[in-house]
Design a protein around this motif. Structure first.
Motif, PDB file in Angstrom:
ATOM      1  N   UNK A 362     -10.949   3.737   4.937  1.00 53.20           N
ATOM      2  CA  UNK A 362     -11.520   5.045   5.241  1.00 53.20           C
ATOM      3  C   UNK A 362     -10.470   6.111   4.968  1.00 53.20           C
ATOM      4  N   UNK A 363     -10.802   7.019   4.095  1.00 54.98           N
ATOM      5  CA  UNK A 363      -9.854   8.067   3.726  1.00 54.98           C
ATOM      6  C   UNK A 363     -10.334   9.363   4.373  1.00 54.98           C
ATOM      7  N   UNK A 364      -9.517   9.898   5.287  1.00 54.11           N
ATOM      8  CA  UNK A 364      -9.945  11.055   6.079  1.00 54.11           C
ATOM      9  C   UNK A 364     -10.050  12.329   5.252  1.00 54.11           C
ATOM     10  N   UNK A 365     -10.736  13.300   5.860  1.00 50.92           N
ATOM     11  CA  UNK A 365     -10.975  14.581   5.197  1.00 50.92           C
ATOM     12  C   UNK A 365      -9.665  15.232   4.766  1.00 50.92           C
ATOM     13  N   UNK A 366      -9.667  15.795   3.586  1.00 52.53           N
ATOM     14  CA  UNK A 366      -8.511  16.567   3.148  1.00 52.53           C
ATOM     15  C   UNK A 366      -7.326  15.740   2.692  1.00 52.53           C
ATOM     16  N   UNK A 367      -7.526  14.452   2.494  1.00 52.56           N
ATOM     17  CA  UNK A 367      -6.417  13.612   2.005  1.00 52.56           C
ATOM     18  C   UNK A 367      -6.176  13.887   0.523  1.00 52.56           C
ATOM     19  N   UNK A 368      -4.904  13.981   0.164  1.00 55.90           N
ATOM     20  CA  UNK A 368      -4.562  14.209  -1.244  1.00 55.90           C
ATOM     21  C   UNK A 368      -3.583  13.134  -1.699  1.00 55.90           C
ATOM     22  N   UNK A 369      -3.892  12.487  -2.811  1.00 52.84           N
ATOM     23  CA  UNK A 369      -2.878  11.652  -3.442  1.00 52.84           C
ATOM     24  C   UNK A 369      -2.071  12.587  -4.348  1.00 52.84           C
ATOM     25  N   UNK A 370      -0.788  12.724  -4.044  1.00 46.44           N
ATOM     26  CA  UNK A 370       0.070  13.617  -4.833  1.00 46.44           C
ATOM     27  C   UNK A 370       0.577  12.774  -5.999  1.00 46.44           C
ATOM     28  N   UNK A 371      -0.202  12.763  -7.075  1.00 48.73           N
ATOM     29  CA  UNK A 371       0.068  11.817  -8.164  1.00 48.73           C
ATOM     30  C   UNK A 371       0.985  12.375  -9.235  1.00 48.73           C
ATOM     31  N   UNK A 372       1.277  13.659  -9.174  1.00 49.97           N
ATOM     32  CA  UNK A 372       1.968  14.313 -10.289  1.00 49.97           C
ATOM     33  C   UNK A 372       3.193  15.055  -9.780  1.00 49.97           C
ATOM     34  N   UNK A 373       4.329  14.770 -10.381  1.00 51.13           N
ATOM     35  CA  UNK A 373       5.557  15.443  -9.940  1.00 51.13           C
ATOM     36  C   UNK A 373       5.913  16.590 -10.878  1.00 51.13           C
ATOM     37  N   UNK A 374       4.989  16.957 -11.714  1.00 46.19           N
ATOM     38  CA  UNK A 374       5.246  18.030 -12.677  1.00 46.19           C
ATOM     39  C   UNK A 374       5.634  17.487 -14.037  1.00 46.19           C
ATOM     40  N   UNK A 375       6.031  16.209 -14.062  1.00 41.82           N
ATOM     41  CA  UNK A 375       6.410  15.584 -15.335  1.00 41.82           C
ATOM     42  C   UNK A 375       5.631  14.285 -15.533  1.00 41.82           C
ATOM     43  N   UNK A 376       5.681  13.417 -14.532  1.00 38.21           N
ATOM     44  CA  UNK A 376       5.032  12.113 -14.649  1.00 38.21           C
ATOM     45  C   UNK A 376       3.939  11.912 -13.606  1.00 38.21           C
ATOM     46  N   UNK A 377       3.018  11.000 -13.946  1.00 36.82           N
ATOM     47  CA  UNK A 377       1.958  10.623 -13.005  1.00 36.82           C
ATOM     48  C   UNK A 377       2.369   9.331 -12.309  1.00 36.82           C
ATOM     49  N   UNK A 378       2.057   9.221 -11.021  1.00 34.86           N
ATOM     50  CA  UNK A 378       2.417   8.022 -10.257  1.00 34.86           C
ATOM     51  C   UNK A 378       1.211   7.487  -9.505  1.00 34.86           C
ATOM     52  N   UNK A 379       1.320   6.212  -9.146  1.00 38.97           N
ATOM     53  CA  UNK A 379       0.173   5.513  -8.563  1.00 38.97           C
ATOM     54  C   UNK A 379       0.281   5.398  -7.040  1.00 38.97           C
ATOM     55  N   UNK A 380      -0.866   5.571  -6.379  1.00 32.88           N
ATOM     56  CA  UNK A 380      -0.971   5.331  -4.944  1.00 32.88           C
ATOM     57  C   UNK A 380      -1.810   4.073  -4.751  1.00 32.88           C
ATOM     58  N   UNK A 381      -1.265   3.140  -3.946  1.00 23.52           N
ATOM     59  CA  UNK A 381      -2.010   1.903  -3.703  1.00 23.52           C
ATOM     60  C   UNK A 381      -2.337   1.802  -2.217  1.00 23.52           C
ATOM     61  N   UNK A 382      -3.610   1.743  -1.917  1.00 23.83           N
ATOM     62  CA  UNK A 382      -4.044   1.619  -0.517  1.00 23.83           C
ATOM     63  C   UNK A 382      -4.780   0.287  -0.387  1.00 23.83           C
ATOM     64  N   UNK A 383      -4.383  -0.502   0.592  1.00 23.25           N
ATOM     65  CA  UNK A 383      -4.976  -1.835   0.746  1.00 23.25           C
ATOM     66  C   UNK A 383      -6.380  -1.787   1.336  1.00 23.25           C
ATOM     67  N   UNK A 384      -6.862  -2.960   1.737  1.00 28.40           N
ATOM     68  CA  UNK A 384      -8.206  -3.068   2.312  1.00 28.40           C
ATOM     69  C   UNK A 384      -8.196  -2.655   3.780  1.00 28.40           C
ATOM     70  N   UNK A 385      -9.293  -2.092   4.235  1.00 27.66           N
ATOM     71  CA  UNK A 385      -9.508  -1.739   5.647  1.00 27.66           C
ATOM     72  C   UNK A 385      -8.390  -0.880   6.242  1.00 27.66           C
ATOM     73  N   UNK A 386      -7.789  -0.057   5.423  1.00 23.45           N
ATOM     74  CA  UNK A 386      -6.769   0.873   5.923  1.00 23.45           C
ATOM     75  C   UNK A 386      -7.460   2.133   6.403  1.00 23.45           C
ATOM     76  N   UNK A 387      -6.743   2.925   7.190  1.00 20.93           N
ATOM     77  CA  UNK A 387      -7.285   4.191   7.674  1.00 20.93           C
ATOM     78  C   UNK A 387      -6.254   5.284   7.413  1.00 20.93           C
ATOM     79  N   UNK A 388      -6.669   6.281   6.655  1.00 25.28           N
ATOM     80  CA  UNK A 388      -5.759   7.400   6.390  1.00 25.28           C
ATOM     81  C   UNK A 388      -6.311   8.607   7.121  1.00 25.28           C
ATOM     82  N   UNK A 389      -5.542   9.124   8.096  1.00 26.84           N
ATOM     83  CA  UNK A 389      -6.010  10.253   8.900  1.00 26.84           C
ATOM     84  C   UNK A 389      -6.154  11.517   8.062  1.00 26.84           C
TER      85      UNK A 389
END
Ligand code: UD1
Ligand code: CA
Length: 456
Positions: A362-389
């Motif tokens: 469950x990914x809570x309201x307003x969650x942002x994966x900050x995937x870009x540092x201005x130069x490169x893209x990076x990956x976010x890995x979230x497992x099963x049944x996790x909770x992101x506030x």
């Protein structure tokens, strides 16, 4: 024995009336060049030998006409001297020897297999030339078909027509089948004594008759033969294409509450029992599986929505979005190049990009994966049944383990192991009784400002 067939697509026209730097036949209908639609129709009529007559943008036009199903040879028409001149640019291909030569225009993208087959049937029945015509309320600009006693006597171009001929509403659709053994001889006889000084393919009708041959016209639906000469006609063709495709999809089991507000791409694949609410736009490469619901005002492109998933309202799925079975991506969420696991929920105001979200998370309201540092893209890995506030920033590269819990408002910069709780925010301080004191100070400041203004 089956009759052999060469199709010649004329696509060397200038875009003068389109007022465009791009060749007319490259302008998109349902998100792909109109000429690709024509090639598709040929393929669905089992015609695989194609001669393409190109002018400017030759390479791009050839590329747009090349598919796995047809063998395309391109011929350059250096000067644009008319439709007959264009056909003769493919002289070498015609000389190859075919039973049927079929001339189609690159600017009639709504053509289907049926009139192509009808034209060839007309040749098989012993005619030398078969023209596909259509009835229209507005024949302006089209060549008029002059028919007497079941035979096609002549085609008169709009500019060359008499007042009486102009009142004819039976028009040339631009699709012509010619006896392949006679084609070159007939085409070489065409001159250019007309209002435009062009070599008109349409003159073939009178020529074949003067030699004792037979020409006929076969009627097809107006819609399929609508030609594109201006941007206004391009928009009209788009509308007709959309209507046709929506209708097909509804008959195949897709529900649309307000079909006229749904915009499909040429390759949009919607399974049975998909429900589309009003105002949805599909870019290319979208596949939606059975039972999925796309709520109102959503925009999808390059996305795969699996069975029973729900999207929107107001969701944006970008290329590489892969939504698992029964997952939810809700309002004001954007998903790009990310897999959302089965049953996972991303319900409100969230950006998930270059990420993997495990099943049931469950990914809570307003969650942002900050995937870009201005130069490169990076990956976010979230497992099963996790909770992101809510309102968390996940600064990639970062991973959150199965069953982990991220406190709302966290800025997560370090990996969170499975089943761990992560707080990534300043601790809250509480000062008892402090509110009235602060409020008194604010009131005093406000009164002082007011006094200063009235003293000015
Ligand atoms: C043409 C027909 C008209 C018909 C209408 C149907 C002729 C003379 N007229 O008129 O009877 O009702 O289509 O849409 O055939 N092209 C070339 N090279 C040229 C000229 C044209 O490749 O030198 C191509 C264009 O790219 C286009 C097609 O031929 O794909 C038709 O040309 P266009 O100028 O659009 O003909 P229309 O005036 O529409
Ligand atoms: Ca035209």
């Amino acid at each position: 024995m089956e009759r052999t067939c060469l199709a010649i697509i004329l696509a060397a026209g200038e875009s003068t009336r389109m007022k465009s730097a791009t060749s007319k036949v490259l302008h998109p209908v349902a998100g792909r060049p109109m000429i690709s639609h024509v090639v598709d129709a040929l393929a669905s009529a089992s015609i695989s030998d194609v001669a393409l007559v190109v002018g400017r943008d030759a390479d791009a036009v050839s590329a747009a006409a090349t598919t796995d199903e047809v063998a395309v040879t391109s011929f350059l028409q250096k000067e644009r001297l008319g439709t007959a001149h264009a056909v003769l640019a493919a002289r070498e291909a015609i000389a190859g020897g075919y039973d049927d030569v079929l001339v189609v225009f690159g600017d009639t993208p709504l053509i289907t297999a049926a009139p192509l087959k009808a034209a060839r049937d007309g040749l098989a029945a012993g005619n030398d030339v078969v023209v596909i015509g259509f009835q229209t309320a507005d024949p302006t600009g089209y060549g008029r078909l002059i028919v007497k006693d079941g035979a096609l006597v002549a085609i008169r171009e709009h500019r060359d027509a008499s007042a009486e001929e102009l009142s004819i509403t039976y028009c040339n659709g631009g699709l012509m089948a010619i006896d392949g053994r006679k084609a070159l001889d007939l085409l070489d006889r065409i001159g250019n004594a007309n209002a435009k000084g062009e070599y008109y393919l349409t003159d073939l009708v009178e020529i074949v008759r003067s030699l004792g041959g037979r020409a006929i016209a076969v009627e097809a639906p107006e819609e399929e033969l609508t030609g594109c000469n201006t941007r206004a006609e391009l928009a009209y063709i788009e509308r007709l294409w959309q209507q046709r495709r929506r209708h097909e999809l509804m008959l195949s089991g897709v529900s649309m509450i307000a079909p006229e507000t749904v915009f499909l791409s040429w390759d949009t694949a919607l399974a049975q029992d998909v429900l589309l609410e009003p105002n949805i736009v599909f870019g290319p490469g979208v596949r939606v599986e059975s039972g999925a619901v796309i709520h109102a005002f959503s925009h999808l492109e390059g996305a795969h929505v699996r069975a029973g998933a729900t999207v929107g309202p107001f969701a944006r799925l970008r290329p590489g979005a892969d939504l698992g079975a029964k997952s939810k991506v809700g309002n004001f969420c954007e998903v790009k190049n990310a897999e959302i696991g089965a049953g996972a929920k991303v319900n409100h105001l969230t950006y998930i990009g270059d990420a993997f979200v495990g099943a049931g998370s469950n990914i809570g309201a307003g969650t942002i994966t900050c995937n870009y540092d201005g130069v490169n893209k990076h990956v976010t890995h979230i497992g099963a049944n996790a909770f992101v506030g809510s309102n968390s920033s996940l600064v990639a590269p970062v991973s959150i383990g199965d069953g982990a819990l991220v406190a709302s408002g966290s800025v997560v910069t370090e990996d969170v192991p499975a089943d761990a709780v992560a707080f990534g925010r300043a601790r809250q301080e509480v000062k008892p009784g402090r509110a009235p004191i602060l409020r008194e100070r604010y009131e005093a400041e406000k009164a002082a400002r007011k006094r200063a203004r009235s003293a000015e």
